[in-house]
Every structure is written in structure tokens, then in C-alpha cells.
Design a protein around this motif. Structure first.
Motif, mmCIF file in Angstrom:
data_model
loop_
_atom_site.group_PDB
_atom_site.id
_atom_site.type_symbol
_atom_site.label_atom_id
_atom_site.label_comp_id
_atom_site.label_asym_id
_atom_site.label_seq_id
_atom_site.Cartn_x
_atom_site.Cartn_y
_atom_site.Cartn_z
ATOM 1 N N GLY A 96 0.814 -1.198 0.000
ATOM 2 C CA GLY A 96 0.000 0.000 0.000
ATOM 3 C C GLY A 96 0.849 1.250 0.000
ATOM 4 N N MET A 97 0.211 2.368 -0.229
ATOM 5 C CA MET A 97 0.885 3.656 -0.209
ATOM 6 C C MET A 97 -0.146 4.740 0.016
ATOM 7 S SD MET A 97 -0.046 5.512 -3.132
ATOM 8 C CE MET A 97 1.368 6.554 -3.453
ATOM 9 N N ASN A 98 0.290 5.870 0.515
ATOM 10 C CA ASN A 98 -0.539 7.069 0.504
ATOM 11 C C ASN A 98 0.348 8.267 0.225
ATOM 12 O OD1 ASN A 98 0.573 7.856 3.073
ATOM 13 N ND2 ASN A 98 -0.994 6.648 4.103
ATOM 14 N N GLN A 99 -0.228 9.272 -0.386
ATOM 15 C CA GLN A 99 0.537 10.404 -0.866
ATOM 16 C C GLN A 99 -0.085 11.705 -0.394
ATOM 17 O OE1 GLN A 99 3.396 10.119 -2.835
ATOM 18 N NE2 GLN A 99 3.657 12.325 -2.461
ATOM 19 N N GLY A 100 0.703 12.491 0.313
ATOM 20 C CA GLY A 100 0.331 13.856 0.633
ATOM 21 C C GLY A 100 1.305 14.746 -0.105
ATOM 22 N N ARG A 101 1.921 15.681 0.633
ATOM 23 C CA ARG A 101 3.035 16.397 0.014
ATOM 24 C C ARG A 101 4.191 15.418 -0.205
ATOM 25 N NH1 ARG A 101 4.831 21.970 2.697
ATOM 26 N NH2 ARG A 101 2.648 22.376 2.124
ATOM 27 N N TYR A 102 4.323 14.474 0.747
ATOM 28 C CA TYR A 102 5.296 13.390 0.627
ATOM 29 C C TYR A 102 4.542 12.067 0.669
ATOM 30 C CZ TYR A 102 8.549 17.156 1.720
ATOM 31 O OH TYR A 102 9.243 18.318 1.697
ATOM 32 N N GLY A 103 5.240 10.971 0.419
ATOM 33 C CA GLY A 103 4.558 9.696 0.307
ATOM 34 C C GLY A 103 5.031 8.660 1.314
ATOM 35 N N ASN A 104 4.140 7.720 1.631
ATOM 36 C CA ASN A 104 4.446 6.544 2.435
ATOM 37 C C ASN A 104 4.154 5.306 1.600
ATOM 38 O OD1 ASN A 104 4.921 8.252 4.611
ATOM 39 N ND2 ASN A 104 2.859 7.987 5.462
ATOM 40 N N GLN A 105 5.065 4.312 1.645
ATOM 41 C CA GLN A 105 4.851 3.052 0.934
ATOM 42 C C GLN A 105 5.259 1.898 1.849
ATOM 43 O OE1 GLN A 105 7.544 5.131 -0.504
ATOM 44 N NE2 GLN A 105 5.983 6.554 -1.243
ATOM 45 N N PHE A 106 4.561 0.780 1.741
ATOM 46 C CA PHE A 106 4.940 -0.376 2.546
ATOM 47 C C PHE A 106 4.592 -1.676 1.814
ATOM 48 C CE2 PHE A 106 0.488 -0.412 3.544
ATOM 49 C CZ PHE A 106 0.192 -1.709 3.962
ATOM 50 N N LEU B 204 -8.766 -11.338 -2.661
ATOM 51 C CA LEU B 204 -8.046 -10.098 -2.929
ATOM 52 C C LEU B 204 -8.900 -8.918 -2.483
ATOM 53 C CD1 LEU B 204 -5.513 -8.812 -4.283
ATOM 54 C CD2 LEU B 204 -6.881 -8.651 -6.380
ATOM 55 N N LEU B 205 -8.362 -8.073 -1.617
ATOM 56 C CA LEU B 205 -9.088 -6.921 -1.099
ATOM 57 C C LEU B 205 -8.362 -5.644 -1.485
ATOM 58 C CD1 LEU B 205 -11.295 -5.609 0.669
ATOM 59 C CD2 LEU B 205 -9.772 -5.919 2.629
ATOM 60 N N LEU B 206 -9.075 -4.750 -2.143
ATOM 61 C CA LEU B 206 -8.543 -3.447 -2.535
ATOM 62 C C LEU B 206 -9.241 -2.365 -1.722
ATOM 63 C CD1 LEU B 206 -6.935 -1.526 -4.425
ATOM 64 C CD2 LEU B 206 -8.909 -1.608 -5.976
ATOM 65 N N SER B 207 -8.454 -1.477 -1.138
ATOM 66 C CA SER B 207 -9.005 -0.369 -0.365
ATOM 67 C C SER B 207 -8.432 0.940 -0.882
ATOM 68 C CB SER B 207 -8.672 -0.538 1.126
ATOM 69 O OG SER B 207 -9.144 0.566 1.865
ATOM 70 N N LEU B 208 -9.314 1.872 -1.258
ATOM 71 C CA LEU B 208 -8.927 3.214 -1.687
ATOM 72 C C LEU B 208 -9.308 4.181 -0.577
ATOM 73 C CD1 LEU B 208 -10.309 3.079 -5.350
ATOM 74 C CD2 LEU B 208 -7.997 2.494 -4.556
ATOM 75 N N SER B 209 -8.401 5.075 -0.205
ATOM 76 C CA SER B 209 -8.650 5.911 0.966
ATOM 77 C C SER B 209 -8.211 7.355 0.750
ATOM 78 C CB SER B 209 -7.930 5.341 2.198
ATOM 79 O OG SER B 209 -6.529 5.344 2.006
ATOM 80 N N VAL B 210 -8.888 8.236 1.482
ATOM 81 C CA VAL B 210 -8.507 9.646 1.569
ATOM 82 C C VAL B 210 -8.511 10.005 3.052
ATOM 83 C CG1 VAL B 210 -8.985 12.005 0.859
ATOM 84 C CG2 VAL B 210 -9.645 10.113 -0.634
ATOM 85 N N ASN B 211 -7.369 10.443 3.575
ATOM 86 C CA ASN B 211 -7.260 10.834 4.975
ATOM 87 C C ASN B 211 -7.242 12.353 5.108
ATOM 88 O OD1 ASN B 211 -7.050 8.128 5.656
ATOM 89 N ND2 ASN B 211 -4.814 8.147 5.625
ATOM 90 N N ASP B 212 -7.934 12.831 6.138
ATOM 91 C CA ASP B 212 -8.032 14.272 6.413
ATOM 92 C C ASP B 212 -8.462 15.024 5.151
ATOM 93 O OD1 ASP B 212 -7.996 16.625 7.819
ATOM 94 O OD2 ASP B 212 -5.815 16.807 7.895
ATOM 95 N N ILE B 213 -9.664 14.689 4.687
ATOM 96 C CA ILE B 213 -10.174 15.190 3.407
ATOM 97 C C ILE B 213 -10.116 16.709 3.319
ATOM 98 C CG2 ILE B 213 -12.212 15.307 1.931
ATOM 99 C CD1 ILE B 213 -13.082 12.620 3.085
ATOM 100 N N THR C 167 -0.981 15.658 6.821
ATOM 101 C CA THR C 167 -2.063 14.762 7.221
ATOM 102 C C THR C 167 -3.040 14.441 6.099
ATOM 103 O OG1 THR C 167 -3.294 16.690 8.029
ATOM 104 C CG2 THR C 167 -1.965 15.468 9.637
ATOM 105 N N ARG C 168 -3.170 15.313 5.098
ATOM 106 C CA ARG C 168 -4.098 15.025 3.995
ATOM 107 C C ARG C 168 -3.396 14.136 2.969
ATOM 108 N NH1 ARG C 168 -7.484 19.727 1.286
ATOM 109 N NH2 ARG C 168 -5.406 20.567 0.827
ATOM 110 N N ARG C 169 -3.917 12.904 2.836
ATOM 111 C CA ARG C 169 -3.257 11.919 1.981
ATOM 112 C C ARG C 169 -4.289 11.096 1.213
ATOM 113 N NH1 ARG C 169 2.102 10.544 3.194
ATOM 114 N NH2 ARG C 169 3.035 11.852 4.817
ATOM 115 N N VAL C 170 -3.911 10.689 0.029
ATOM 116 C CA VAL C 170 -4.702 9.804 -0.810
ATOM 117 C C VAL C 170 -3.887 8.537 -1.038
ATOM 118 C CG1 VAL C 170 -5.829 9.489 -3.033
ATOM 119 C CG2 VAL C 170 -5.829 11.743 -1.954
ATOM 120 N N GLY C 171 -4.514 7.366 -0.914
ATOM 121 C CA GLY C 171 -3.728 6.152 -1.058
ATOM 122 C C GLY C 171 -4.555 4.919 -1.321
#
Length: 799
Positions: A236-246, A732-741, A766-770
Motif C-alpha cells: 500500500g501507499m498514501n501520498q500527501g506532500r510526501y509519500g508513504n509506501q509499505f 483479494l481486497l482493494l481499499s482506496l482511501s482519503v485521509n483528512d479530506i 495529514t491530507r493523503r490519498v492512497g
């Protein structure tokens, strides 16, 4: 006296309003006497078949209910076993049952068993959170904590439950003996899919450490409790100004008496933190600062475990975790000294700080369990060793723009090593009269060493900075023993006990001066717990609880370490070796509906309270330092309310609120302190199920007039949205997310205490899409939820 009168009247209220009900437990075992975990249980009243209670067996194979005497039909289902359908007669003498479930080899071919798993449930004095609906849109255990209803995390990584004292963090029932920053690092390394449940103990019993004034949050990791070989690959990953991946791999195996698991996780994280502050220096000037920091990190994590039933009575467990964190944070600070009113610039400079940190954490545990009899008596032991090594190389520079002068450079080398050993033995003995006796002994040993060397560089020369160079050693030994007993007496569940702890703390600063301190004390911590069914509402049992406990909060080594840590030329932080422990007495009354907590009211009385404070240097007002200090006493009043509207299968809505009011009375920087602050928190969770393979979830919180120690915060909160869809026969489970909309998880703050008058603004990434993608393989249960406060999750069927 007032506290005793309050407890007396609360007891009278319980006696008068509670109905004649009793606690009943069902223990499910297989043909080898091994407990069956996750058994789905339905209890139907024969006199009124519309009255149905649901439950699920815990790790001891036990499912508990609170109900009246009478005839009931019990239906139980579990993967790999034949369905159980039995008539049960419940009365005062028959309230504990042991049921044997027969193997069903055919059921293993295709898994179709449905188990009930509530998002929030109450089990005696602890609240159980199922993280599954939140994990699918998170990249770490830390993010799960941020989204868990009723928990609040501050920017320093402290976790709060009910009070404004931080909670104590356990992992697999073991205290971590770490600073909040180190625990936050661990939670950021744990993959979200590795968590089985989160236990919240707002008022822990005498069995638990007294050093938990803010309650306990216990993170329980998955340990291969499902039959057969199962596993998952998650990315998974989420992207704000910077990104997180795992990317993580989870393997679990349950082969009769043997259980094992293995987790592997790789994470790449980055975020930013932006702070603007204005601090008054004198009657005519103020300091305006703008700071921008990034914190990229690469994290490697591995967890493993093995348990084995040696005989029908003996079980051993061996588990461990290790993580390595390589981070390189950078911050840039603009500092302006201005004239109040005209805002004319008197001076301007730029501070840049770079930190290169290597963090190694290792934990190894070994535990045993001996089943004394078949009704729940057991003898357990648990031993664990923790090791942490932190190496931080810091470089900083000061550029003087106005008035212009030679720049100043420096660097620091900070090395920290922490080791701890914890050993405990617990005895639980259940009599034929349903009296449960519990007692145990525990020893916790801690060794901490810190060496800090700072150097100043100017004109090509490097010299030792004696004002910041230090060496600090700390040792801690806490020996404890407890005893408590519980019984259902006239339909009232009573649990009383006491814990005795001997505290030994020794700190020794070797450089630059000796600040040796020693603490040796013995304290007693009583505990009392009452519960009883009150009435029924719409067919649901309403149960009330009364709790009293005394606790202690000891300063951790970071709070005691006097070694200064450079922030910028106007601010540094240091510990306080003279800090004393604080003591808290807690009184709470709460109500649950069918084991789902809905309301609580409590009071905390704390003396010698210590908290994070900011002091201004008396000789140089432009310099401030952060530290910890004992400020006097504190009285805190709080209440919580949680509800679900309306209960249903397709759409579910949960809303909760919590109110905290704090009253401080003491001294701040040798001046009288009188501080009052009340704050509200609101949180909610929604889930809309489109079909059996897709759902939409939304969760969020709002904090009104927030408080962080003596900082008064503006309103802030966040709203998170995720869409879940499963494919390939739900493997297989896919999750699309938006944090701190709406990007509202930021706040303005004000601090007006002692000589400090400051205000500012803080925000982060804190605002991220992933997205998260998880593939499950092997034999695994399908878990769904119904009944009040349950949520449908997209768990998998496997063949």
C-alpha cells in the motif's frame, strides 16, 4: 471523606436499580481439551425467542453473557467443527458450562462459517476494538491508533484515552518501558494487518502495573489462531506532500497443538511538520519563528512466534520482534526579533538542523501456561527482554543575516542505549462456588545510558561545546505483588484487590556535573469493581459498572535526563532529575448495552502532577527551554457517550463524544497557578455495504477547545474516507482511501503561563490519498458483523 461518601452512595444506587441477573460463561473445547477460539455463539431465551444474545469465544475458548435464570437454546458454530445446538438451564448454581465440539473434517474443504466480531465491545473492565475496518485504509499500527474511536494522539506520540494523562502502551500484554517517541517508532513499524485487536483498559485492575494513571492500551498481535496454514501479502501507499509506501508478508500456521507466525514488513515514510510561533521577549519585542521540517525514514520490521501444547495442560509460547529504522530529518528555522506594534525587524537569522538517526529495537519473550483444572484455573509465567539502541548525529548552522556576522556551525553525537527485563508469574484459581482468586509477582528492571557530545565549529576549528555535552546513566527496579478476588454475589459481580509496588530509581549525571538522585519507596494501590445488569431496552441488556483505583505515574528516563538537546539558538529541551512521581485516584461509573460501552462518568484526583513546561531563561530572555516539572494538584472530570443509530446490516452509524475538564492548582515558575480548561471531542464511524464484496467507510473526529498540557488549542479534527472491494472469491481486497479530506487536522495554540506568553500555528502532512492491496491465501474464516455496534468487514472465504 468526600470520596468515601461518593463511593458509598454509588454502591447504594447500584443495589437499588440493578435487576436480578447473573453472569454466565461457556467454555468451548475440542476432543483434546484444547480451547476453541472464535466460536460464534447465539443464546436464545426459550420463554421469549425474540430475546437473542450474540457472543464470540476469546483466546481461552470462553464466551460470557449477562442474563437471567431460565431455559435457553445455545447454538455454536466454529470452523472445522460440527454445529452445536443444546438446551441450557441457567440458575444460581449453574452459571459456568464447558462444551465439547466435535471435529468436522468436511468443513475444512470449503470454509463457510460466519463469526460475529463487533467493532467495539466490553469485556469486564476493558474495551475491545476490532481494527479490521480501519486497517484496510492504514499503512501502520500508528495510523490505526490515530483512527481508533476514543483514542487521541498528540504530536509527541503520546496516546490518550479518557484523561489528559498519557496511556501506558502494552504489546501482547507486556509493558514496553520506553519513551513515547520510541513507542511511536515501534507503532510506525508494525504493519496494520498484524494486529488482531486493541484492548483499552481505562481503569486496569490490581493485576496490572499501577503506573498507568492514563489507562492502558494493549496492542494484541495476530499469532496464527486460525486452523490450517494462512497468510497474506499486503502492499500500500498514501501520498500527501510526501509519500508513504509499505510491503508486508504475514504467515500463520495452526497445526493442532502447534501454532506459529512470521511477519516481515518494509516501509518507506516521509512527512513534514510546519510550525509558526510568536513569543514575547520583553515589553517592546517579540520573537517570530517559522520552522519547516521533513522526516524521511526507511524501516525494516520482522516478527515471529511459536506456541506448543506440550500436554493437555502445558502450553509454551516463544515470540519476538525486531526493527531497524534509518531516518534523516531536516529542519529549517527562520527567526525574526521584531518590535511590538510596528513589527520593525531588529534581527534576522536562519537555523538549519540535520539529524541522521539509526534506531535498532529488539524484543524477545517467553511464556508458559499450566491449566490446573477444566473450569479456568491456571498458572502462567511471562518473561521478556527488550533492547534499544539509538544513534543520532546532528549538524546545525546559524546564518546571521541582520545584523550580519560570521556564521556559527556545530554538530552533536547523541548515543542512547536502553535494556529492560520483565518477569512475572500469575495464578488464577476458580473455586466450585465461582469465586476467582488471582495473585502474582512481577519484577521489572531497566538500564538506560545516554552520552551526548556537542562541538562548535568556527574558522575551521572544532571545539567541545561544554554547555551541551553530557553523560547520564539511569537504573530502575520495580518489584510488585498483587492479590484480588471476584465473585457474582446476589447478581452483582464484585472484584476487589490491591497491589503493592516497591520502586527503586537511580540516576547519575556524570558530565557536566553530578546530579545523582535516588528514590526508594513502597506504595499500596487498592482496586474495586462492581457490575450488575440494570434493565432491558429494546431487548438489549443494560449493565452498569462502578470502578475505583489508585495509580502512579513515574517519570520515564527521557523526563529525568538533564542532557540538553539543541532545537535552535532560541530553544533547547532537557529533562529534570528532581522530578517526583505523581499519584492519581480514579472513580468511574459506566453503562454498557449488550457488552457495548455507551456511557461513562469519572473523576481523577492527582497530586504532584508533572507536565511539559516551557521556561524562559532569566539571564537571557531570548532563550527558552522545554522541560518537565511538578506543578501541584489537578482535578479532572470527564464523561463519554457512545451510540449507534440505527442498527442494521446495509448501513451503520456510530457517534461518540467525550468531555474533559481540568482544574490545576499549584505553582508555575514560583508563581501561583490557577488553570481551568474544558474540551470536547466528537468521533464517528459510518459504513455502507453495497454488496457482500464492496463497502464504503467513513470515520473522523472533532476536538473543540482542545488542550495539550498548558497549551490551549483551537478547534481541529479530520475526516477519513475509504472504499473497499474484494475480488477473486474474496481473496483479494482493494481499499482506496482519503485521509483528512478537508485538511483540518491542524491547530492554533496559545501558551500563557509564568513568564511565557506565546501563540502559534502547527500543521503537518495529514491530507493523503492512497490505496492498500491485500491478498489472502490458505484457510481463513469469513467474519461478518451484525447486532448493535457491529460492522461488516470484507474478510475472506478460502478453499
Amino acid at each position: 471523606m468526600k470520596k468515601a461518601i461518593l463511593l458509598f452512595y454509588l454502591s447504594i444506587i447500584v443495589q437499588n436499580i440493578f435487576a436480578q441477573t447473573q453472569s454466565v460463561s461457556f467454555r468451548f473445547i475440542d476432543n483434546t481439551q484444547k480451547p476453541i477460539i472464535g466460536t460464534s455463539v447465539k443464546l436464545i431465551n426459550k420463554a421469549d425467542t425474540n430475546k437473542i444474545q450474540y457472543g464470540i469465544s476469546d483466546t481461552s475458548g470462553v464466551a460470557k453473557f449477562i442474563t437471567k435464570a431460565g431455559q435457553y437454546t445455545l447454538k455454536a458454530t466454529s470452523i472445522g467443527y460440527k454445529n452445536l445446538d443444546r438446551l441450557i438451564s441457567i440458575n444460581a448454581k449453574s452459571s459456568s458450562f464447558e462444551l465439547v465440539m466435535q471435529d468436522d473434517a468436511n468443513a475444512l474443504a470449503t470454509v463457510t462459517v460466519v463469526a460475529q466480531k463487533p467493532l467495539v465491545s466490553q469485556e469486564d473492565d476493558k474495551t475491545i476494538i476490532d481494527p479490521e475496518p480501519i486497517a484496510s485504509s492504514s499503512t501502520s499500527a500508528y495510523e490505526i491508533m490515530e483512527k481508533t474511536p476514543g483514542l487521541f494522539l498528540d504530536p509527541d506520540g503520546n496516546i490518550y484515552i479518557s484523561s489528559t494523562s498519557p496511556a501506558t502502551i502494552y504489546i501482547n500484554g507486556r509493558e514496553q518501558k520506553m519513551s513515547s517517541a520510541d513507542i511511536a517508532t515501534i507503532l510506525k513499524t508494525l504493519p496494520p494487518s498484524s494486529i488482531q485487536k486493541i484492548e483499552i483498559l481505562r481503569s486496569p485492575s490490581a493485576k496490572y502495573d499501577a503506573a498507568s494513571s492514563g489507562g492502558i492500551v494493549n496492542v494484541v498481535l495476530k499469532k496464527g489462531v486460525k486452523i490450517g496454514r494462512t497468510g497474506s501479502v499486503v502492499t500500500g501507499m498514501n501520498q500527501g506532500r510526501y509519500g508513504n509506501q509499505f510491503l508486508s508478508l504475514n504467515l500463520m500456521n495452526n497445526d493442532g497443538p502447534k501454532n506459529s507466525y512470521f511477519n516481515l514488513n518494509l516501509t518507506n515514510r516521509n512527512s513534514y511538520d510546519q510550525i509558526e510561533t510568536n513569543r514575547k521577549l520583553s515589553e517592546n519585542t517579540f520573537l517570530a519563528q517559522k520552522s519547516y521540517a521533513t522526516s524521511p525514514a526507511k524501516i525494516f520490521y520482522s516478527g515471529y512466534g511459536f506456541s506448543y501444547d506440550l500436554t493437555k495442560k502445558w502450553t509454551i509460547n516463544f515470540d519476538g520482534r525486531g526493527s531497524y529504522n534509518d531516518s534523516r530529518s531536516e529542519s529549517s528555522n527562520e527567526n525574526l526579533i521584531k518590535t511590538i506594534g510596528t513589527e520593525a525587524i531588529r534581527s534576522q537569522n536562519q537555523n538549519d538542523v540535520r539529524n541522521n538517526t539509526h534506531n535498532l529495537i529488539f524484543n524477545q519473550g517467553f511464556s508458559t501456561k499450566y491449566k490446573i483444572d477444566s473450569i479456568g484455573s491456571e498458572l502462567t509465567s511471562d518473561f521478556s527482554y527488550n533492547f534499544l539502541s539509538n544513534q543520532n548525529k546532528q549538524n546545525f548552522s546559524n546564518q546571521f543575516i541582520s545584523p550580519a556576522q560570521e556564521p556559527f556551525f556545530g554538530n552533536g553525537d547523541i548515543q542512547t542505549q536502553r535494556q529492560s527485563f520483565i518477569g512475572q508469574i500469575d495464578l488464577k484459581f476458580k473455586t466450585a462456588q465461582n469465586i476467582i482468586f488471582e495473585s502474582g509477582l512481577k519484577t521489572s528492571l531497566l538500564w538506560f545510558k545516554n552520552t551526548t557530545e556537542y562541538f562548535a565549529r568556527s574558522n575551521g576549528l572544532q571545539t567541545l561545546d561544554v554547555t551541551r555535552t553530557s553523560k547520564f546513566d539511569y537504573e530502575e527496579a520495580i518489584h510488585a505483588g498483587y492479590a484480588q478476588a471476584s465473585k457474582n454475589l446476589h447478581s452483582i459481580q464484585i472484584k476487589v484487590g490491591a497491589r503493592v509496588e516497591n520502586t527503586n530509581m537511580y540516576g547519575h549525571q556524570r558530565i557536566p556535573k553530578d546530579t545523582t538522585f535516588k528514590i526508594n519507596r513502597i506504595d499500596v494501590f487498592p482496586y474495586a469493581y462492581l457490575s450488575r445488569n440494570i434493565t432491558k431496552i429494546a431487548g438489549f441488556d443494560l449493565t452498569g459498572y462502578l470502578i475505583y483505583r489508585r495509580s502512579i505515574t513515574r517519570p520515564v528516563y527521557d523526563y529525568l535526563n538533564p542532557s540538553p538537546r539543541y532545537i535552535d539558538q532560541f530553544l533547547y529541551e532537557a529533562g529534570n532529575p528532581s522530578l517526583k512521581p505523581q499519584f492519581t485516584e480514579n472513580y468511574e461509573a459506566n453503562i454498557s448495552v449488550d457488552n457495548r460501552p455507551i456511557f461513562a462518568f469519572g473523576k481523577n484526583y492527582t497530586r504532584d502532577i508533572f507536565t511539559n513546561v516551557v521556561y524562559q531563561n532569566s539571564e537571557n530572555p531570548s532563550i527558552a527551554f522545554r522541560t518537565y516539572d511538578n506543578l501541584g494538584k489537578n482535578e479532572e472530570t470527564y464523561f463519554r457517550l457512545l451510540g449507534a443509530i440505527p442498527p442494521g446490516k446495509k448501513y451503520f452509524f456510530v457517534v461518540g463524544t467525550q468531555y474533559n475538564h481540568n482544574k490545576y492548582d499549584g505553582q508555575y515558575q514560583n508563581k501561583p497557578l490557577a488553570f481551568n480548561r474544558g474540551s470536547w471531542s466528537f468521533f464517528t464511524f459510518h459504513q455502507l455495504k453495497f454488496s457482500d464484496v464492496s463497502s464504503l467507510s467513513m470515520n473522523g473526529f472533532i476536538r473543540v477547545k482542545g488542550q495539550l498540557q498548558f497549551y490551549e488549542l483551537s478547534n481541529f479534527g479530520n475526516l477519513n474516507l475509504s472504499y473497499n472491494h474484494s475480488f477473486l472469491s474474496k481473496k483479494l481486497l482493494l481499499s482506496l482511501s482519503v485521509n483528512d479530506i478537508f485538511f483540518t487536522n491542524n491547530n492554533r495554540f496559545t501558551l500563557n503561563q509564568g513568564t511565557i506568553s506565546a501563540n502559534g500555528f502547527r500543521k503537518s502532512d495529514t491530507r493523503r490519498v492512497g490505496f492498500n492491496l491485500r491478498y489472502n491465501f490458505g484457510i481463513k474464516k469469513k467474519e461478518s458483523q451484525n447486532n448493535m455496534m457491529n460492522f461488516d468487514t470484507l474478510e475472506n472465504n478460502s478453499k
